[in-house]
Enzyme design. Structure first.
Site, PDB file in Angstrom:
ATOM      1  N   SER A 139     -58.616 -17.946  39.704  1.00 25.81           N
ATOM      2  CA  SER A 139     -57.448 -18.641  40.080  1.00 25.81           C
ATOM      3  C   SER A 139     -57.813 -19.562  41.338  1.00 25.81           C
ATOM      4  O   SER A 139     -58.541 -19.346  42.098  1.00 25.81           O
ATOM      5  CB  SER A 139     -56.632 -17.525  40.592  1.00 25.81           C
ATOM      6  N   TYR A 152     -53.812 -10.114  44.937  1.00 25.43           N
ATOM      7  CA  TYR A 152     -54.291 -11.007  43.810  1.00 25.43           C
ATOM      8  C   TYR A 152     -55.032 -11.983  44.243  1.00 25.43           C
ATOM      9  O   TYR A 152     -56.348 -12.276  43.822  1.00 25.43           O
ATOM     10  CB  TYR A 152     -52.954 -11.627  43.053  1.00 25.43           C
TER      11      TYR A 152
END
Length: 272
Positions: A139, A152
Site C-alpha cells: 500500500s 496497517y
C-alpha cells in the site's frame, strides 16, 4: 521487460477484488500455470479465470497465510508437485483491522515473510531452482504514514523494508530471484468496507474515506501486471489513480553502502 509468456505463477491472496482482477490480466499473458492460494474457496472466480484462457492450468489450495512455517512447507511441497517450479510469486494477502493488531501484522507482514522464506528455496538457482521474481503487493501508506490506520501502515512499511532488504545484490547475485513491490493507492474494494481508525480521533476521517474517489480494482490489477512486466530487481512502484509511477528510493543512513561493503570484505578475508 519481464516476459510472462509460459511462466508458472503462484498467487497468495484472496481470489476477489484486486487479486481477481490481477489474475484476469495474468490469464491474458499466456502464462502456463497459475496456482492460487487463499483462505476460502471461490469456484466461481476460478471458473471465470479459466474461461479467459482454457489452455492455462489453474490450481487452487486453501491457505492460511498466518500458519506456522512448518505447515507452509507441507503446502508448498504439494504445490510443487503440480507446478513443477515457480517463476513468479505474488504476495497479496492483506488485512486492515486496527482493533486486531496481531492479525493485521501477521497477515500483512509476518505471513508474507514466512511465505517468501518457504518458497525461496524452490526458486533459488543455487538450490536447483531457476530464479524468478517475487512481487509484494502492498500500500501507499507503506511509503507515507497514515494517522488513521496506524497498525496497517506499520505492517506495510515492514513490507517495503523486507522487499528492499531481500532485493539487495548480496542475495540477488547468488539466488537469481528478483524482488519488487507494488504500492496500491485507495482502491474501491478497500474503502467499501467498514473501516475503524486506530484511535477514535481518526474515525471521522475513516468514515469520509468511504466516499472518497478511488481507483477501480480492474485498473489497479492491470497496473500491477504492468509493473511486473516493467520490473527490475528492487523496484518499488505506485499504482494509484489509474497510473503507474516508479518510486525514487532514498538512503537516509549514509553509511549503509560502506557497512555492507565492510561485511562482504570480511567474508572474503575469512575465506582466504
Amino acid at each position: 521487460m519481464f516476459d510472462l509468456t509460459g511462466k508458472h505463477v503462484c498467487y497468495v491472496a484472496d481470489c476477489g477484488g484486486i487479486a481477481l482482477e490481477t489474475s484476469k490480466v495474468l490469464m491474458t499473458k499466456n502464462i502456463a500455470k497459475l496456482a492460487i492460494l487463499q483462505s476460502t474457496e471461490n469456484p466461481q472466480a476460478i471458473a471465470q479465470l479459466q474461461s479467459i484462457k482454457p489452455s492455462t492450468q489453474i490450481f487452487f489450495w486453501t491457505y492460511d497465510v498466518t500458519m506456522a512455517r512448518e505447515e507452509m512447507k507441507k503446502y508448498f511441497d504439494e504445490v510443487m508437485v503440480q507446478m513443477d517450479y515457480i517463476d513468479v510469486l505474488i504476495n497479496g494477502a492483506t488485512l486492515c483491522d486496527e482493533n486486531n493488531i496481531d492479525a493485521t501484522i501477521n497477515t500483512n507482514l509476518t505471513g508474507m515473510m514466512n511465505t517468501v522464506a518457504t518458497v525461496l528455496p524452490y526458486m533459488d538457482r543455487k538450490m536447483g531452482g531457476s530464479g524468478g521474481l517475487i512481487v509484494n503487493v502492498t500500500s501507499v501508506i507503506g511509503l507515507d504514514p497514515s494517522p488513521v490506520f496506524c497498525a496497517y501502515s506499520a505492517s506495510k512499511f515492514g513490507v517495503i523494508g523486507f522487499t528492499r532488504s531481500l532485493a539487495d545484490p548480496l542475495y540477488y547475485s547468488q539466488n537469481g530471484v528478483a524482488v519488487m513491490a507494488v504500492c496500491c493507492g485507495p482502491t474501491r474494494v478497500f474503502v467499501d468496507r467498514e473501516l475503524k481508525a486506530f484511535l477514535e480521533y481518526g474515525q471521522s476521517f475513516a468514515d469520509r474515506l468511504r466516499r472518497a474517489p478511488c481507483q477501480s480494482t480492474s485498473v489497479c490489477g492491470q497496473n500491477i501486471v504492468n509493473a511486473i512486466e516493467r520490473s527490475e530487481n528492487g523496484q518499488i512502484w505506485i499504482a494509484d489513480k489509474g497510473g503507474l509511477e516508479l518510486v525514487k528510493l532514498h538512503w537516509y543512513w549514509h553509511m549503509a553502502d560502506q557497512f555492507v561493503h565492510y561485511m562482504q570484505s570480511n567474508d572474503e578475508e575469512d575465506q582466504d
